[in-house]
Motif scaffolding. Structure first.
Motif, short mmCIF file in Angstrom:
data_model
loop_
_atom_site.label_atom_id
_atom_site.label_comp_id
_atom_site.label_asym_id
_atom_site.label_seq_id
_atom_site.Cartn_x
_atom_site.Cartn_y
_atom_site.Cartn_z
N ASP A 62 0.83 -1.21 0.00
CA ASP A 62 0.00 0.00 0.00
C ASP A 62 0.86 1.25 0.00
N LEU A 63 1.92 1.22 0.80
CA LEU A 63 2.81 2.38 0.87
C LEU A 63 3.55 2.60 -0.45
N VAL A 64 3.97 1.51 -1.08
CA VAL A 64 4.63 1.65 -2.39
C VAL A 64 3.66 2.28 -3.38
N GLN A 65 2.41 1.82 -3.37
CA GLN A 65 1.40 2.37 -4.28
C GLN A 65 1.20 3.87 -4.03
N GLU A 66 1.10 4.25 -2.77
CA GLU A 66 0.97 5.67 -2.43
C GLU A 66 2.21 6.45 -2.86
N GLY A 67 3.37 5.83 -2.70
CA GLY A 67 4.62 6.46 -3.13
C GLY A 67 4.68 6.67 -4.63
N LEU A 68 4.15 5.71 -5.38
CA LEU A 68 4.11 5.83 -6.84
C LEU A 68 3.18 6.96 -7.27
N ILE A 69 2.08 7.12 -6.55
CA ILE A 69 1.18 8.24 -6.85
C ILE A 69 1.90 9.56 -6.61
N ALA A 70 2.59 9.65 -5.47
CA ALA A 70 3.34 10.87 -5.16
C ALA A 70 4.45 11.11 -6.18
N LEU A 71 5.10 10.04 -6.62
CA LEU A 71 6.17 10.16 -7.63
C LEU A 71 5.61 10.68 -8.94
N TRP A 72 4.44 10.20 -9.34
CA TRP A 72 3.84 10.66 -10.59
C TRP A 72 3.49 12.14 -10.50
N ILE A 73 2.90 12.53 -9.39
CA ILE A 73 2.55 13.95 -9.20
C ILE A 73 3.82 14.80 -9.21
N ALA A 74 4.87 14.31 -8.56
CA ALA A 74 6.15 15.03 -8.55
C ALA A 74 6.72 15.17 -9.96
N SER A 75 6.60 14.11 -10.76
CA SER A 75 7.14 14.17 -12.12
C SER A 75 6.39 15.18 -12.98
N GLU A 76 5.11 15.38 -12.69
CA GLU A 76 4.35 16.37 -13.46
C GLU A 76 4.62 17.81 -12.99
N ARG A 77 4.94 17.98 -11.71
CA ARG A 77 5.12 19.32 -11.15
C ARG A 77 6.57 19.78 -11.08
N TYR A 78 7.51 18.91 -11.40
CA TYR A 78 8.93 19.22 -11.24
C TYR A 78 9.33 20.38 -12.14
N ASP A 79 10.07 21.31 -11.55
CA ASP A 79 10.59 22.47 -12.27
C ASP A 79 12.11 22.52 -12.05
N PRO A 80 12.89 22.08 -13.05
CA PRO A 80 14.35 22.03 -12.88
C PRO A 80 14.98 23.41 -12.66
N SER A 81 14.30 24.47 -13.04
CA SER A 81 14.88 25.81 -12.87
C SER A 81 14.95 26.23 -11.40
N ARG A 82 14.31 25.48 -10.51
CA ARG A 82 14.33 25.84 -9.09
C ARG A 82 15.57 25.30 -8.38
N GLY A 83 16.39 24.50 -9.06
CA GLY A 83 17.69 24.12 -8.54
C GLY A 83 17.82 22.76 -7.89
N ALA A 84 16.74 22.12 -7.54
CA ALA A 84 16.82 20.80 -6.88
C ALA A 84 16.83 19.70 -7.94
N SER A 85 17.53 18.62 -7.63
CA SER A 85 17.48 17.48 -8.54
C SER A 85 16.10 16.84 -8.43
N PHE A 86 15.70 16.10 -9.45
CA PHE A 86 14.39 15.47 -9.40
C PHE A 86 14.31 14.46 -8.27
N ARG A 87 15.38 13.71 -8.06
CA ARG A 87 15.37 12.68 -7.01
C ARG A 87 15.14 13.31 -5.63
N THR A 88 15.77 14.44 -5.38
CA THR A 88 15.57 15.14 -4.11
C THR A 88 14.13 15.64 -3.99
N TYR A 89 13.63 16.26 -5.04
CA TYR A 89 12.27 16.78 -5.04
C TYR A 89 11.26 15.65 -4.85
N ALA A 90 11.42 14.56 -5.58
CA ALA A 90 10.50 13.44 -5.49
C ALA A 90 10.55 12.80 -4.10
#
Length: 91
Positions: free
Chosen positions: A30-58
């Protein structure tokens, strides 16, 4: 990178972080599934111009989702009402 490429590249992150959490009412799958949902949302909202790596942001997004689940779980446990059992029903 597109959101799909970011998601597919970092899909292991959800299970890595999920193993560190234990929330009442949720098993690891269940937690992995919730994590995948959060990862997908993070991948859609990620803005590389803000300076953080995607892995850190996710990672932050996934951990925040787990914190929210833990808060909801604790709130549910604290507000559960118990059924009243009559003495005559027991004997």
């Amino acid at each position: 990178m597109t959101p799909t490429e970011l998601f597919n590249t970092h899909i292991d992150l959800a299970s890595i972080i999920a193993r560190k959490w234990h929330i009442n009412g949720y098993d690891t799958d269940d937690l992995v599934q919730e994590g995948l949902i959060a990862l997908w949302i993070a991948s859609e909202r990620y803005d590389p111009s803000r300076g953080a790596s995607f892995r850190t942001y996710a990672s932050v997004c996934i951990n925040n989702r787990y914190r929210d689940l833990a808060r909801k779980s604790a709130k549910t446990i604290n507000t559960v009402s118990l059924d009243v059992v009559k003495y005559d029903d027991i004997f």
